[in-house]
Design an enzyme around this catalytic site. Structure first.
Site, PDB file in Angstrom:
ATOM      1  N   ALA A   1      38.342  -1.244  22.806  1.00  0.00           N
ATOM      2  CA  ALA A   1      37.520  -0.735  23.898  1.00  0.00           C
ATOM      3  C   ALA A   1      36.382   0.080  23.290  1.00  0.00           C
ATOM      4  CB  ALA A   1      38.366   0.132  24.826  1.00  0.00           C
TER       5      ALA A   1
ATOM      6  N   GLY B   1      41.932  -2.652  22.377  1.00  0.00           N
ATOM      7  CA  GLY B   1      41.615  -3.574  23.457  1.00  0.00           C
ATOM      8  C   GLY B   1      41.367  -5.000  22.973  1.00  0.00           C
TER       9      GLY B   1
ATOM     10  N   GLU C   1      44.691  -6.501  22.726  1.00  0.00           N
ATOM     11  CA  GLU C   1      45.175  -6.666  24.101  1.00  0.00           C
ATOM     12  C   GLU C   1      44.499  -7.853  24.787  1.00  0.00           C
ATOM     13  OE1 GLU C   1      44.248  -2.456  24.711  1.00  0.00           O
ATOM     14  OE2 GLU C   1      46.278  -2.182  25.460  1.00  0.00           O
TER      15      GLU C   1
ATOM     16  N   GLU D   1      45.066   3.034  18.902  1.00  0.00           N
ATOM     17  CA  GLU D   1      44.599   4.046  19.861  1.00  0.00           C
ATOM     18  C   GLU D   1      45.096   5.443  19.525  1.00  0.00           C
ATOM     19  OE1 GLU D   1      45.769   1.043  20.712  1.00  0.00           O
ATOM     20  OE2 GLU D   1      44.546   0.211  22.333  1.00  0.00           O
TER      21      GLU D   1
HETATM   22  N1  CO8 Z   1      33.907   1.182  20.135  1.00  0.00           N
HETATM   23  C1  CO8 Z   1      32.593   1.414  19.974  1.00  0.00           C
HETATM   24  N2  CO8 Z   1      31.925   1.101  18.840  1.00  0.00           N
HETATM   25  C2  CO8 Z   1      32.633   0.530  17.843  1.00  0.00           C
HETATM   26  C3  CO8 Z   1      34.009   0.257  17.945  1.00  0.00           C
HETATM   27  C4  CO8 Z   1      34.644   0.613  19.168  1.00  0.00           C
HETATM   28  N3  CO8 Z   1      35.961   0.348  19.388  1.00  0.00           N
HETATM   29  N4  CO8 Z   1      34.432  -0.305  16.795  1.00  0.00           N
HETATM   30  C5  CO8 Z   1      33.365  -0.388  16.001  1.00  0.00           C
HETATM   31  N5  CO8 Z   1      32.269   0.115  16.620  1.00  0.00           N
HETATM   32  C6  CO8 Z   1      30.892   0.241  16.099  1.00  0.00           C
HETATM   33  C7  CO8 Z   1      30.797   1.333  15.075  1.00  0.00           C
HETATM   34  O1  CO8 Z   1      30.636   2.567  15.720  1.00  0.00           O
HETATM   35  C8  CO8 Z   1      29.562   0.912  14.304  1.00  0.00           C
HETATM   36  O2  CO8 Z   1      28.440   1.254  15.066  1.00  0.00           O
HETATM   37  P1  CO8 Z   1      27.193   2.039  14.349  1.00  0.00           P
HETATM   38  O3  CO8 Z   1      26.673   1.067  13.339  1.00  0.00           O
HETATM   39  O4  CO8 Z   1      26.263   2.309  15.473  1.00  0.00           O
HETATM   40  O5  CO8 Z   1      27.790   3.255  13.725  1.00  0.00           O
HETATM   41  C9  CO8 Z   1      29.660  -0.610  14.309  1.00  0.00           C
HETATM   42  O6  CO8 Z   1      30.550  -0.946  15.389  1.00  0.00           O
HETATM   43  C10 CO8 Z   1      30.256  -1.171  13.049  1.00  0.00           C
HETATM   44  O7  CO8 Z   1      31.512  -0.530  12.828  1.00  0.00           O
HETATM   45  P2  CO8 Z   1      31.895   0.168  11.425  1.00  0.00           P
HETATM   46  O8  CO8 Z   1      30.668   0.656  10.742  1.00  0.00           O
HETATM   47  O9  CO8 Z   1      32.976   1.140  11.696  1.00  0.00           O
HETATM   48  O10 CO8 Z   1      32.466  -1.113  10.652  1.00  0.00           O
HETATM   49  P3  CO8 Z   1      33.541  -1.088   9.453  1.00  0.00           P
HETATM   50  O11 CO8 Z   1      33.540  -2.480   8.921  1.00  0.00           O
HETATM   51  O12 CO8 Z   1      33.262   0.039   8.535  1.00  0.00           O
HETATM   52  O13 CO8 Z   1      34.954  -0.774  10.172  1.00  0.00           O
HETATM   53  C11 CO8 Z   1      36.651  -1.040  11.887  1.00  0.00           C
HETATM   54  C12 CO8 Z   1      35.503  -1.708  11.105  1.00  0.00           C
HETATM   55  C13 CO8 Z   1      37.816  -0.716  10.946  1.00  0.00           C
HETATM   56  C14 CO8 Z   1      37.111  -2.024  12.957  1.00  0.00           C
HETATM   57  C15 CO8 Z   1      36.151   0.251  12.552  1.00  0.00           C
HETATM   58  O14 CO8 Z   1      34.959  -0.019  13.236  1.00  0.00           O
HETATM   59  C16 CO8 Z   1      37.110   0.862  13.546  1.00  0.00           C
HETATM   60  O15 CO8 Z   1      38.113   1.473  13.156  1.00  0.00           O
HETATM   61  N6  CO8 Z   1      36.838   0.709  14.856  1.00  0.00           N
HETATM   62  C17 CO8 Z   1      37.625   1.307  15.903  1.00  0.00           C
HETATM   63  C18 CO8 Z   1      38.938   0.561  16.071  1.00  0.00           C
HETATM   64  C19 CO8 Z   1      39.727   1.208  17.166  1.00  0.00           C
HETATM   65  O16 CO8 Z   1      40.165   2.344  17.084  1.00  0.00           O
HETATM   66  N7  CO8 Z   1      39.961   0.475  18.252  1.00  0.00           N
HETATM   67  C20 CO8 Z   1      40.684   0.983  19.362  1.00  0.00           C
HETATM   68  C21 CO8 Z   1      39.726   1.482  20.376  1.00  0.00           C
HETATM   69  S1  CO8 Z   1      40.538   2.322  21.705  1.00  0.00           S
HETATM   70  C22 CO8 Z   1      41.062   1.117  22.689  1.00  0.00           C
HETATM   71  O17 CO8 Z   1      40.861  -0.028  22.485  1.00  0.00           O
HETATM   72  C23 CO8 Z   1      41.815   1.605  23.879  1.00  0.00           C
HETATM   73  C24 CO8 Z   1      41.953   0.526  24.919  1.00  0.00           C
HETATM   74  C25 CO8 Z   1      42.582   1.073  26.111  1.00  0.00           C
HETATM   75  C26 CO8 Z   1      41.715   2.005  26.846  1.00  0.00           C
HETATM   76  C27 CO8 Z   1      42.442   2.421  28.039  1.00  0.00           C
HETATM   77  C28 CO8 Z   1      41.533   2.850  29.157  1.00  0.00           C
HETATM   78  C29 CO8 Z   1      42.289   2.886  30.459  1.00  0.00           C
END
Ligand code: CO8
Length: 258
Positions: free
Chosen positions: A66, A109, A112, A132
């Site tokens: 997400a 997400g 999911e 998460e």
């Molecule tokens: N949301 C927003 N932006 C994201 C996300 C995300 N989940 N993942 C990556 N991005 C963005 C980064 O911020 C970055 O943007 P910018 O260049 O502007 O800084 C761009 O994508 C590239 O990402 P990275 O530079 O981090 O790329 P890497 O190759 O270094 O790392 C990873 C890749 C390991 C995937 C890393 O991006 C990461 O850990 N991402 C987050 C993963 C995560 O925690 N996902 C879970 C999110 S929470 C969720 O899904 C909850 C769902 C349920 C919600 C419930 C609501 C009711």
């Protein structure tokens, strides 16, 4: 379909290909993307010319979760009153079979979303997880429920509590994915599976999907009863007559999808 900004939708015969397309955010699932995926999937579901839908992302990310930046400032009242992410449930109610073709990150997400699909095919580069907890939240699009049903309590609990990820091999061993293919072949393999499904009788494929999904919602005896009633019902289709006649005549069936 060209009205969409965060996804691409293409038709390939009776298969539709839906590609998540927010590359700069690793296909993070913001509200716009959710609404577009759900709207597109429901439109394809209503189209009798579509027999299967493939959902895929990029080589680097199926979806990295997400959209954290969009969620970060929200209050409890925002989340509750907007019923944040409830629309994803509608993807699970689409009757046309769906295939997730997963390469790279399928986190939070993203994992999911893949689990909302009926068949999950992974590239050897795929990475699955529910991280998460590392953000101070828990899964919110069914991860704690669908991952547990897919891989069992032991792994689901470890993944949800530690946030560690699984590679494709571990995901296949655990039963999360139906098979692993080389990354370069992922789309071709997923489309081939989808074409096979789309070539079957459409109503019968819907009933097969409905029957399997019922197993997650009911007791064994009720599920078997439900299956038998659907089994009886398929004898009302032209495709049952065609499928069985083709077998007896030693020729391939030509389903009318009715
Ligand atoms: N949301 C927003 N932006 C994201 C996300 C995300 N989940 N993942 C990556 N991005 C963005 C980064 O911020 C970055 O943007 P910018 O260049 O502007 O800084 C761009 O994508 C590239 O990402 P990275 O530079 O981090 O790329 P890497 O190759 O270094 O790392 C990873 C890749 C390991 C995937 C890393 O991006 C990461 O850990 N991402 C987050 C993963 C995560 O925690 N996902 C879970 C999110 S929470 C969720 O899904 C909850 C769902 C349920 C919600 C419930 C609501 C009711």
């Amino acid at each position: 379909t060209d009205a969409y900004e965060t996804i691409l939708v293409e038709r390939k015969g009776r298969t539709a290909l839906l590609t998540l397309n927010r590359p700069k955010a690793l296909n993070a699932l913001n509200l716009q993307l959710m609404n577009e995926v759900v709207a597109a999937a429901e439109a394809l579901d209503r189209d009798p010319e579509v027999g299967c839908v493939v959902i895929t992302g990029s080589a680097k990310a199926f979806a990295a979760g997400a959209d954290i930046k969009e969620m970060r400032p929200r209050s409890y009242m925002d989340m509750y009153l907007e019923d944040w992410f409830a629309a994803w449930d509608r993807l699970g109610r689409v009757r046309t079979p769906t295939v997730a073709a997963v390469a790279g990150y399928a986190l939070g997400g993203g994992c999911e979303l893949a689990m909302l699909c009926d068949i999950l095919i992974a590239a050897d580069t795929a990475v699955f997880g529910q991280p998460e907890i590392k953000l101070g939240v828990i899964p919110g699009i069914g991860g704690s429920q669908r991952l547990t049903r897919a891989v069992g309590k032991a792994k689901a609990m470890e993944l949800c509590l530690t946030g560690r990820t699984m590679d494709a091999a571990e995901a296949e061993r655990a039963g999360l994915v139906s098979r692993i293919v080389p990354a370069d072949d992922l789309l071709a393999e997923a489309l081939a599976v989808a074409d096979t499904v789309a070539g079957m009788s459409a109503p019968v494929a819907m009933m097969a999907k409905e029957a399997v999904n019922r197993s997650f919602e009911t007791t064994l005896a009720e599920g078997v009863h439900f299956e038998r009633r659907l089994f009886h019902a398929v004898f009302a289709t032209a495709d049952q007559k065609e499928g069985m006649s083709a077998f007896v005549d030693k020729r391939p069936p030509e389903f009318t999808h009715r």
